[in-house]
Design a protein around this motif. Structure first.
Motif, PDB file in Angstrom:
ATOM      1  N   MET A   1       0.843  -1.199   0.000  1.00  0.00           N
ATOM      2  CA  MET A   1       0.000   0.000   0.000  1.00  0.00           C
ATOM      3  C   MET A   1       0.874   1.243   0.000  1.00  0.00           C
ATOM      4  O   MET A   1       1.841   1.341   0.749  1.00  0.00           O
ATOM      5  CB  MET A   1      -0.919  -0.002   1.223  1.00  0.00           C
ATOM      6  N   LEU A   2       0.535   2.185  -0.841  1.00  0.00           N
ATOM      7  CA  LEU A   2       1.198   3.479  -0.880  1.00  0.00           C
ATOM      8  C   LEU A   2       0.459   4.439   0.045  1.00  0.00           C
ATOM      9  O   LEU A   2      -0.771   4.548  -0.011  1.00  0.00           O
ATOM     10  CB  LEU A   2       1.183   4.043  -2.300  1.00  0.00           C
ATOM     11  N   THR A   3       1.197   5.130   0.888  1.00  0.00           N
ATOM     12  CA  THR A   3       0.626   6.139   1.783  1.00  0.00           C
ATOM     13  C   THR A   3       1.250   7.485   1.447  1.00  0.00           C
ATOM     14  O   THR A   3       2.480   7.609   1.386  1.00  0.00           O
ATOM     15  CB  THR A   3       0.903   5.798   3.257  1.00  0.00           C
ATOM     16  N   LEU A   4       0.397   8.465   1.219  1.00  0.00           N
ATOM     17  CA  LEU A   4       0.856   9.820   0.918  1.00  0.00           C
ATOM     18  C   LEU A   4       0.450  10.731   2.067  1.00  0.00           C
ATOM     19  O   LEU A   4      -0.732  10.875   2.370  1.00  0.00           O
ATOM     20  CB  LEU A   4       0.235  10.322  -0.383  1.00  0.00           C
ATOM     21  N   TYR A   5       1.430  11.336   2.728  1.00  0.00           N
ATOM     22  CA  TYR A   5       1.140  12.371   3.716  1.00  0.00           C
ATOM     23  C   TYR A   5       1.027  13.692   2.969  1.00  0.00           C
ATOM     24  O   TYR A   5       1.947  14.103   2.241  1.00  0.00           O
ATOM     25  CB  TYR A   5       2.244  12.443   4.770  1.00  0.00           C
ATOM     26  N   ALA A   6      -0.104  14.361   3.142  1.00  0.00           N
ATOM     27  CA  ALA A   6      -0.391  15.538   2.328  1.00  0.00           C
ATOM     28  C   ALA A   6      -1.375  16.438   3.052  1.00  0.00           C
ATOM     29  O   ALA A   6      -2.053  16.017   3.993  1.00  0.00           O
ATOM     30  CB  ALA A   6      -0.978  15.111   0.979  1.00  0.00           C
ATOM     31  N   VAL A   7      -1.445  17.685   2.589  1.00  0.00           N
ATOM     32  CA  VAL A   7      -2.508  18.600   2.997  1.00  0.00           C
ATOM     33  C   VAL A   7      -3.239  19.038   1.732  1.00  0.00           C
ATOM     34  O   VAL A   7      -2.630  19.133   0.653  1.00  0.00           O
ATOM     35  CB  VAL A   7      -1.971  19.816   3.788  1.00  0.00           C
ATOM     36  N   PRO A   8      -4.534  19.295   1.818  1.00  0.00           N
ATOM     37  CA  PRO A   8      -5.342  19.469   0.597  1.00  0.00           C
ATOM     38  C   PRO A   8      -4.860  20.567  -0.339  1.00  0.00           C
ATOM     39  O   PRO A   8      -4.877  20.388  -1.561  1.00  0.00           O
ATOM     40  CB  PRO A   8      -6.736  19.775   1.154  1.00  0.00           C
ATOM     41  N   ALA A   9      -4.447  21.720   0.188  1.00  0.00           N
ATOM     42  CA  ALA A   9      -4.150  22.857  -0.684  1.00  0.00           C
ATOM     43  C   ALA A   9      -2.709  22.900  -1.182  1.00  0.00           C
ATOM     44  O   ALA A   9      -2.372  23.762  -1.984  1.00  0.00           O
ATOM     45  CB  ALA A   9      -4.470  24.171   0.038  1.00  0.00           C
ATOM     46  N   SER A  10      -1.872  21.979  -0.722  1.00  0.00           N
ATOM     47  CA  SER A  10      -0.464  22.021  -1.112  1.00  0.00           C
ATOM     48  C   SER A  10      -0.292  21.778  -2.599  1.00  0.00           C
ATOM     49  O   SER A  10      -0.744  20.776  -3.150  1.00  0.00           O
ATOM     50  CB  SER A  10       0.332  20.963  -0.334  1.00  0.00           C
ATOM     51  N   LEU A  11       0.412  22.682  -3.247  1.00  0.00           N
ATOM     52  CA  LEU A  11       0.698  22.556  -4.668  1.00  0.00           C
ATOM     53  C   LEU A  11       1.524  21.308  -4.946  1.00  0.00           C
ATOM     54  O   LEU A  11       1.267  20.565  -5.903  1.00  0.00           O
ATOM     55  CB  LEU A  11       1.430  23.815  -5.120  1.00  0.00           C
ATOM     56  N   TYR A  12       2.521  21.055  -4.108  1.00  0.00           N
ATOM     57  CA  TYR A  12       3.406  19.923  -4.356  1.00  0.00           C
ATOM     58  C   TYR A  12       2.733  18.590  -4.042  1.00  0.00           C
ATOM     59  O   TYR A  12       3.092  17.563  -4.629  1.00  0.00           O
ATOM     60  CB  TYR A  12       4.706  20.091  -3.576  1.00  0.00           C
ATOM     61  N   CYS A  13       1.763  18.598  -3.150  1.00  0.00           N
ATOM     62  CA  CYS A  13       0.981  17.386  -2.932  1.00  0.00           C
ATOM     63  C   CYS A  13       0.120  17.087  -4.151  1.00  0.00           C
ATOM     64  O   CYS A  13      -0.031  15.917  -4.552  1.00  0.00           O
ATOM     65  CB  CYS A  13       0.116  17.519  -1.675  1.00  0.00           C
TER      66      CYS A  13
END
Length: 213
Positions: free
Chosen positions: A1-13
């Motif tokens: 499983m791939l897990t991505l730590y991110a925030v919704p508005a982040s351009l790089y995410c």
């Protein structure tokens, strides 16, 4: 499983999600434990960067490193050209976004709230962004035959930011024709169009909140 730590508005995410979509991968997305910039998150990701990807026990925290890893680990469809020259051109495009165009955009973030806005600073950055867009046009013209690849994944998100900031800050960038043509082609790519469809409302909400801060 791939897990991505991110925030919704982040351009790089958003950039990382375009790569994941382009590879046809499934992933789960989590907010950074403890919040972005927290000690809890830094214990997990020493640099504190977002996005961060976890796969098979490997943690990577940099959108470009994530993109390169995914392209090597999941090689179909390839997101780098076959030739050494083509790969160099594609990487050049991605680095230009990350180190030249996007930083000029980011310098406008402190100007979003009207109470703290410096009109002269906005004008300076508008000129800097226009200069980078002109440079992008010349770069795209030098490699017109490159298919969609890693170097294209951040640029459409930054252009969405430029669009969204236009009415907020009075920006009126003039996209060179080659950039307009490239943009139409890239935004028609399914992974890009899908990400932008979900990202633009998040971006609008973030800007609305930032303007009232």
């Amino acid at each position: 499983m791939l897990t991505l730590y991110a925030v919704p508005a982040s351009l790089y995410c958003a950039k990382a999600r375009i790569v994941l979509r382009a590879k046809g991968l499934e992933w789960r997305e989590l907010p950074p434990p403890g919040g972005y910039g927290s000690d809890t998150y830094r214990r997990l990701v020493p640099s504190g960067n977002l996005p961060a990807l976890v796969h098979d026990g490997l943690l990577i925290a940099d959108s470009e490193a994530i993109a390169e890893y995914l392209d090597e680990r999941f090689p179909t469809p390839p997101l780098l050209p076959d030739s050494a020259a083509g790969r160099a051109r594609m990487r050049e495009r991605g680095r230009f976004h990350d180190t030249r165009l996007e930083p000029e955009l980011r310098r406008l973030f402190p100007q979003i709230a009207p109470a703290r806005r410096d009109g002269a600073a906005v004008a300076v950055q508008a000129g800097a962004i226009q200069s980078r867009l002109d440079q992008l046009g010349r770069m795209l013209a030098a490699a017109p035959d490159l298919a969609f690849g890693l170097g294209d994944c951040g640029l459409p998100v930054t252009l969405a930011w430029i669009d969204a900031l236009g009415p907020v800050l009075g920006l009126r960038p003039d996209l060179p024709g080659v950039v307009r043509d490239w943009r139409a082609r890239i935004e028609a790519e399914p992974p890009v169009s899908a990400e932008l469809a979900s990202y633009r409302p998040v971006l609008a909400a973030w800007l609305n909140e930032a303007a009232q801060a």
